[in-house]
Design an enzyme around this catalytic site. Sequence first.
Site, PDB file in Angstrom:
ATOM      1  N   CYS A  79      46.977  39.681  38.866  1.00 30.42           N
ATOM      2  CA  CYS A  79      46.310  38.899  39.607  1.00 30.42           C
ATOM      3  C   CYS A  79      44.678  38.994  39.651  1.00 30.42           C
ATOM      4  O   CYS A  79      44.374  39.790  38.614  1.00 30.42           O
ATOM      5  CB  CYS A  79      46.777  38.841  40.974  1.00 30.42           C
ATOM      6  SG  CYS A  79      46.649  40.461  41.932  1.00 30.42           S
ATOM      7  N   TYR A  80      44.040  38.850  40.785  1.00 28.91           N
ATOM      8  CA  TYR A  80      42.485  39.191  40.836  1.00 28.91           C
ATOM      9  C   TYR A  80      42.361  40.735  40.733  1.00 28.91           C
ATOM     10  O   TYR A  80      41.617  41.176  39.958  1.00 28.91           O
ATOM     11  CB  TYR A  80      41.605  38.415  41.810  1.00 28.91           C
ATOM     12  CG  TYR A  80      41.906  37.053  41.839  1.00 28.91           C
ATOM     13  CD1 TYR A  80      41.044  36.429  41.043  1.00 28.91           C
ATOM     14  CD2 TYR A  80      42.944  36.313  42.443  1.00 28.91           C
ATOM     15  CE1 TYR A  80      40.971  35.079  40.836  1.00 28.91           C
ATOM     16  CE2 TYR A  80      42.698  34.858  42.163  1.00 28.91           C
ATOM     17  CZ  TYR A  80      41.863  34.398  41.541  1.00 28.91           C
ATOM     18  OH  TYR A  80      41.872  32.972  41.326  1.00 28.91           O
TER      19      TYR A  80
END
Length: 107
Positions: free
Chosen positions: A65-66
């Site tokens: 993810c981020y």
Amino acid sequence: MSAFKHITAGDAKALFEQGNAAIADIRDAMSYSAGHIRAAKRVDNQNLTEFMAATAKDQPLVVCCYHGNSSQGAAQFFGEQGYTNVYSLDGGYEMWKLAFPEWCEHS
């Protein structure tokens, strides 16, 4: 009990270099297009079933993810679906692109 393990960018790169790991990028389409790990597949609710059908349950699966937070929940989900070798990428794509920019692609 956790159904996944944490993995550092360096360990994930070593796993990818072995050639058999799948990479699920759960970020939004715009972020994925702006940059993602080479060979990563963007996974969302629309293509989740297709991704799971194409990914062996015993294949190493790294979820990205981020920053490495949302990927933990997604990695837990995959583990609960029977995937036996699931990892959440610590630091997420933001850490990855700093460590290994040569392994990043843009759509």
